[in-house]
Design a protein around this motif. Structure first.
Motif, PDB file in Angstrom:
ATOM      1  N   THR A 152      73.699  23.895  91.396  1.00 54.85           N
ATOM      2  CA  THR A 152      73.121  23.175  90.261  1.00 54.85           C
ATOM      3  C   THR A 152      71.873  23.851  89.711  1.00 54.85           C
ATOM      4  N   SER A 153      71.416  24.908  90.365  1.00 55.90           N
ATOM      5  CA  SER A 153      70.170  25.548  89.954  1.00 55.90           C
ATOM      6  C   SER A 153      70.303  27.065  89.972  1.00 55.90           C
ATOM      7  N   VAL A 181      62.377  28.236  89.013  1.00 62.28           N
ATOM      8  CA  VAL A 181      63.618  27.585  89.422  1.00 62.28           C
ATOM      9  C   VAL A 181      63.972  26.557  88.360  1.00 62.28           C
ATOM     10  N   VAL A 186      66.994  23.785  86.974  1.00 64.29           N
ATOM     11  CA  VAL A 186      68.118  22.958  87.409  1.00 64.29           C
ATOM     12  C   VAL A 186      68.902  22.509  86.186  1.00 64.29           C
ATOM     13  N   SER A 205      71.029  15.939  88.550  1.00 65.00           N
ATOM     14  CA  SER A 205      71.466  17.325  88.410  1.00 65.00           C
ATOM     15  C   SER A 205      72.984  17.379  88.286  1.00 65.00           C
TER      16      SER A 205
END
Length: 136
Positions: free
Chosen positions: A83-84, A104, A106, A115
């Motif tokens: 998801t990131s 980072v 998401v 997310s």
């Protein structure tokens, strides 16, 4: 790898006559615009359409940067999760690495407040900019 050139503005300097530390966050964000387009092609910032949320940033200042000389920002993907993903940035001035950082991001649904998995079509685009930092 994505590359942009930033021409420092007078207002990017501080009392010590070098580029202010906070300016780097703005330049690295600007360098991420092409990656943002993978998720929201028209960069529409409406609550319903925006698909990313930043959860972490970090910066390492390796040398001073100065007004009057362009700064080359190199941006690449250093990691892709479910998801990131992690963007890595380098700021070069006069052929010298002056700063580096990571962010980072998401894949996030603001309507559902959770997310989401990165779709395969976007994952493929991100992978085109993936750099194995261990080999660099």
């Amino acid at each position: 790898m994505l590359n942009i050139v930033v021409t420092p503005r007078f207002g990017d300097t501080d009392g010590l006559r070098h580029i202010n530390n906070i300016t780097l966050a703005e330049w690295f964000e600007l360098a991420r615009n092409p990656l943002y387009r993978f998720f929201t092609p028209d960069l529409d910032l409406s609550y319903e359409k925006w698909k990313l949320i930043m959860v972490r940033t970090e910066f390492d200042f390796l040398g001073q940067m100065y007004y009057g000389c362009d700064v080359h920002i190199k941006t690449y993907i250093s990691k892709i999760g479910n998801t990131s993903f992690v963007t890595a940035h380098e700021a070069w001035q006069n052929g010298h690495l002056r700063a580096q950082g990571k962010a980072v991001l998401v894949h996030f649904d603001f309507m559902e407040q959770k997310s989401k998995f990165i779709p395969d079509s976007i994952r493929k685009m991100l992978m085109e900019h993936l750099v194995d930092e261990e080999k660099e």
